[in-house]
Design an enzyme around this catalytic site. Structure first.
Site, short mmCIF file in Angstrom:
data_model
loop_
_atom_site.label_atom_id
_atom_site.label_comp_id
_atom_site.label_asym_id
_atom_site.label_seq_id
_atom_site.Cartn_x
_atom_site.Cartn_y
_atom_site.Cartn_z
N ARG A 159 1.01 -1.45 -0.60
CA ARG A 159 -0.24 -0.17 -0.10
C ARG A 159 0.81 1.33 0.21
NH1 ARG A 159 -5.53 -0.81 -2.00
NH2 ARG A 159 -6.17 -2.10 -0.49
N ALA A 184 -11.60 -6.01 -1.65
CA ALA A 184 -12.33 -5.28 -0.87
C ALA A 184 -11.51 -4.60 -2.50
CB ALA A 184 -11.48 -4.56 0.30
N GLU A 233 -15.47 -8.03 -6.88
CA GLU A 233 -14.00 -8.17 -6.25
C GLU A 233 -13.31 -9.84 -6.00
OE1 GLU A 233 -11.99 -5.74 -6.20
OE2 GLU A 233 -13.06 -4.55 -7.80
N GLU A 249 -10.29 -10.78 -6.98
CA GLU A 249 -8.79 -11.42 -5.90
C GLU A 249 -8.23 -12.57 -5.89
OE1 GLU A 249 -8.80 -8.10 -2.95
OE2 GLU A 249 -8.87 -5.95 -4.37
N GLU A 309 -2.28 -3.74 -10.12
CA GLU A 309 -2.80 -4.56 -8.98
C GLU A 309 -1.68 -6.19 -8.50
OE1 GLU A 309 -6.65 -5.38 -6.63
OE2 GLU A 309 -6.76 -6.49 -8.61
#
Length: 185
Positions: free
Chosen positions: A63, A75, A91, A95, A139
């Protein structure tokens, strides 16, 4: 006593892909004027995904805002026109590569209402089955499966320090084990 502030003007400062920033000039309850910097956010979802063995599915990712790699519940943002449940289902699969068979909305809360209007909806997903992961181009994450009891201990010792994850893990632990933590020992 009146607590509400009255907005007298708004200036848009920034428009981005995920957030917008505005400065509101407000009239305070005592009649004085002040400014409020507000982050506008489309809203987000988070998922407490529990498998048949009472493991929780987590993601580990870097992050940039805190310059740390964090362990979190899955999330993501709600797309314009998308419902929160559809966003959560999307999501989770994107993910983690998992699809929830049952879904329950457990909480809705404001993540940081002092400066941001983001509303976050947390869902519980169970009866997980394989799906197909599809991460965004920017991501990068690792999927982690761990016993709910271990995740709860990681919250307690500060290893898991993300707000939505703390709320979701504590909820799942409370639902499974109640208030009797001695059942863990």
């Amino acid at each position: 006593m009146r607590l509400e502030e009255i907005t007298t003007s708004t200036e848009k400062i920034f428009s981005g892909r995920i957030i917008n920033l505005r400065v509101d000039t407000v009239l305070l309850p005592d009649g004085k004027q002040s400014q409020r910097e507000i982050v506008e956010h489309q809203g987000a979802v988070a998922i407490v995904a529990i498998d048949q063995e009472e493991n929780i599915i987590l993601v580990k990712q870097f992050r940039q805002a805190v310059k740390k790699t964090l362990v979190e519940i899955p999330a993501g943002g709600i797309d314009p026109g998308e419902s929160s449940i559809i966003a959560a289902q999307r999501e989770l699969e994107e993910e983690t590569g998992l699809i929830g068979g049952t879904w329950e909305e457990i909480f809705t809360y404001y993540s940081a209402p002092g400066f941001c209007d983001e509303k976050l909806v947390i869902f519980l997903a169970k009866e997980l089955v394989p799906g197909k992961a599809k991460l965004d181009n920017d991501e990068f994450l690792e999927v982690i499966t761990m016993p709910l009891t271990i995740a709860f201990e990681k919250v307690r010792n500060g290893e898991i320090c993300d707000g939505k994850s703390i709320i979701g893990i504590q909820y799942a632990f409370q639902q499974r084990y109640g208030k009797n933590e001695k059942s863990l020992r």
